[in-house]
Design an enzyme around this catalytic site. Structure first.
Site, PDB file in Angstrom:
ATOM      1  N   HIS A  95       0.844  -1.204   0.000  1.00 59.45           N
ATOM      2  CA  HIS A  95       0.000   0.000   0.000  1.00 59.45           C
ATOM      3  C   HIS A  95       0.875   1.248   0.000  1.00 59.45           C
ATOM      4  O   HIS A  95       0.632   2.192  -0.766  1.00 59.45           O
ATOM      5  CB  HIS A  95      -0.906  -0.033   1.228  1.00 59.45           C
ATOM      6  CG  HIS A  95      -1.728   1.197   1.434  1.00 59.45           C
ATOM      7  ND1 HIS A  95      -3.056   1.290   1.048  1.00 59.45           N
ATOM      8  CD2 HIS A  95      -1.419   2.400   2.001  1.00 59.45           C
ATOM      9  CE1 HIS A  95      -3.521   2.482   1.366  1.00 59.45           C
ATOM     10  NE2 HIS A  95      -2.547   3.182   1.943  1.00 59.45           N
ATOM     11  N   GLU A  96       1.910   1.260   0.846  1.00 60.74           N
ATOM     12  CA  GLU A  96       2.781   2.438   0.940  1.00 60.74           C
ATOM     13  C   GLU A  96       3.648   2.593  -0.306  1.00 60.74           C
ATOM     14  O   GLU A  96       3.854   3.713  -0.784  1.00 60.74           O
ATOM     15  CB  GLU A  96       3.653   2.350   2.199  1.00 60.74           C
ATOM     16  CG  GLU A  96       2.863   2.277   3.500  1.00 60.74           C
ATOM     17  CD  GLU A  96       1.872   3.418   3.673  1.00 60.74           C
ATOM     18  OE1 GLU A  96       2.077   4.496   3.090  1.00 60.74           O
ATOM     19  OE2 GLU A  96       0.871   3.219   4.392  1.00 60.74           O
TER      20      GLU A  96
ATOM     21  N   HIS B 207       1.584   4.200  -2.903  1.00 64.38           N
ATOM     22  CA  HIS B 207       1.518   5.662  -2.727  1.00 64.38           C
ATOM     23  C   HIS B 207       2.698   6.333  -3.433  1.00 64.38           C
ATOM     24  O   HIS B 207       2.536   7.342  -4.128  1.00 64.38           O
ATOM     25  CB  HIS B 207       1.566   6.020  -1.236  1.00 64.38           C
ATOM     26  CG  HIS B 207       0.224   6.107  -0.572  1.00 64.38           C
ATOM     27  ND1 HIS B 207      -0.825   6.833  -1.105  1.00 64.38           N
ATOM     28  CD2 HIS B 207      -0.225   5.588   0.601  1.00 64.38           C
ATOM     29  CE1 HIS B 207      -1.865   6.743  -0.286  1.00 64.38           C
ATOM     30  NE2 HIS B 207      -1.535   5.989   0.742  1.00 64.38           N
TER      31      HIS B 207
ATOM     32  N   GLU C 227      -6.610   6.880  -1.495  1.00 57.74           N
ATOM     33  CA  GLU C 227      -6.449   5.685  -0.667  1.00 57.74           C
ATOM     34  C   GLU C 227      -6.972   4.435  -1.372  1.00 57.74           C
ATOM     35  O   GLU C 227      -6.382   3.357  -1.255  1.00 57.74           O
ATOM     36  CB  GLU C 227      -7.166   5.863   0.674  1.00 57.74           C
ATOM     37  CG  GLU C 227      -6.423   6.728   1.658  1.00 57.74           C
ATOM     38  CD  GLU C 227      -5.032   6.205   1.976  1.00 57.74           C
ATOM     39  OE1 GLU C 227      -4.901   5.015   2.322  1.00 57.74           O
ATOM     40  OE2 GLU C 227      -4.079   6.984   1.878  1.00 57.74           O
TER      41      GLU C 227
END
Length: 298
Positions: free
Chosen positions: A145-146, A149, A223
């Site tokens: 997930h990071e 980003h 997100e």
């Protein structure tokens, strides 16, 4: 105390950069006698609006390390640190970006964040609380997930959006202050009167609230894409499992400049419009409805 010091340092840097830019560009005073020079005002608003965003972006990695105490893993000291570095390296290669710095910070609360000025100059950090409270496949999904980003360029995009919002907040607040001061109250004093200053401050607060709503709406949208990217990098079921695990936990609190890039966030005291993250239930439902072919980064 440390956060106050960092806040003051950041603002000093913003003012210094903005003043330098105004001198280089030859931007004059926007208040000339009793008149408002809109060209100079817009340039003033543009410079100060973007200076704040980009100074914060440029200092983001350093600020993150200072405010959380995150320690970059240069030489892994144990198997967990070795696994963190190898996992982020593998995911970064799959996402087509340079491997971010990998860090761990001491906090009992489960969270992780990404920050950095560009895709190839970034930082991914996880808390010790996250490492202790999640299974390895779930931590892998959080890392994905990071990394997503970073690969999606979310930090730069958010800085650009914030710069635009800051510009219009400053610009329109001063126009409202001028109208109230000069047209409504018919003040003929040259320069800035106390009325102008007070109305300007109030208008910036009100317009700032509207700007925050826009920024948070974009953050929530982003997100969903980071979850999608995390599912692509670490597996859809792992990403869903990580989000379900987060439902059972109290999310960790991050400094404001990093909160939007954490894996989760505490509920806003001001309602849904000011949340940086969608509800976990909505994020899980969105992933469950996403086919394997739709999973991607960027």
């Amino acid at each position: 105390m440390k956060r106050i010091g960092l806040f003051l340092l950041t603002n000093i840097a913003v003012i210094a950069v903005a003043m330098l830019a105004m001198n280089i560009l030859g931007v004059g005073n926007y208040m000339q006698g009793t008149s408002l020079n809109l060209n100079n005002l817009f340039m003033f608003a543009l410079i100060f609006g973007f200076a704040g965003s980009f100074v914060s972006l440029a200092m983001s990695k350093w600020m993150a390390k200072m405010s959380t105490g995150a320690q970059v893993i240069t030489q892994p000291r144990n198997a967990d640190e070795q696994w963190l570095v190898e996992t982020v390296t593998r995911q970064a290669a799959k996402a087509g970006i340079k491997t971010p710095e990998v860090a761990i910070y001491d906090s009992p609360e489960p969270n992780a964040f990404a920050t950095g000025m560009t895709k190839n100059n970034s930082l991914v950090a996880v808390s010790t609380g996250l490492m202790r409270s999640m299974r390895q496949n779930e931590v892998e999904a959080v890392l994905g997930h990071e990394v997503a980003h970073v690969a999606n360029g979310d930090m730069v995009t958010m800085a650009l959006l914030q710069g635009v919002l800051n510009t219009f907040v400053i610009f329109f607040a001063k126009i409202v202050a001028y109208i109230v001061d000069r047209v409504v109250l018919k003040n003929e004093q040259e320069g800035h009167s106390w009325t102008f200053i007070i109305v300007d401050m109030v208008a910036q607060i009100l317009f700032g609230i509207l700007a925050s709503m826009i920024a948070m709406a974009f953050s929530r949208y982003r997100e969903f894409h980071a979850d999608n990217g995390g599912a692509y990098l670490a597996g859809k079921e792992n990403m869903i499992a990580a989000l379900r695990r987060l439902q059972t936990m109290q999310p960790g609190e991050l400094p404001d400049q990093m909160a939007a890039f954490g894996i989760s966030a505490k509920k806003s005291s001001f309602g849904d419009l000011f949340k940086s993250h969608p509800d976990l239930e909505d994020r899980i439902a969105r992933l469950e409805a996403t086919s394997q072919e739709q999973l991607k980064v960027a």
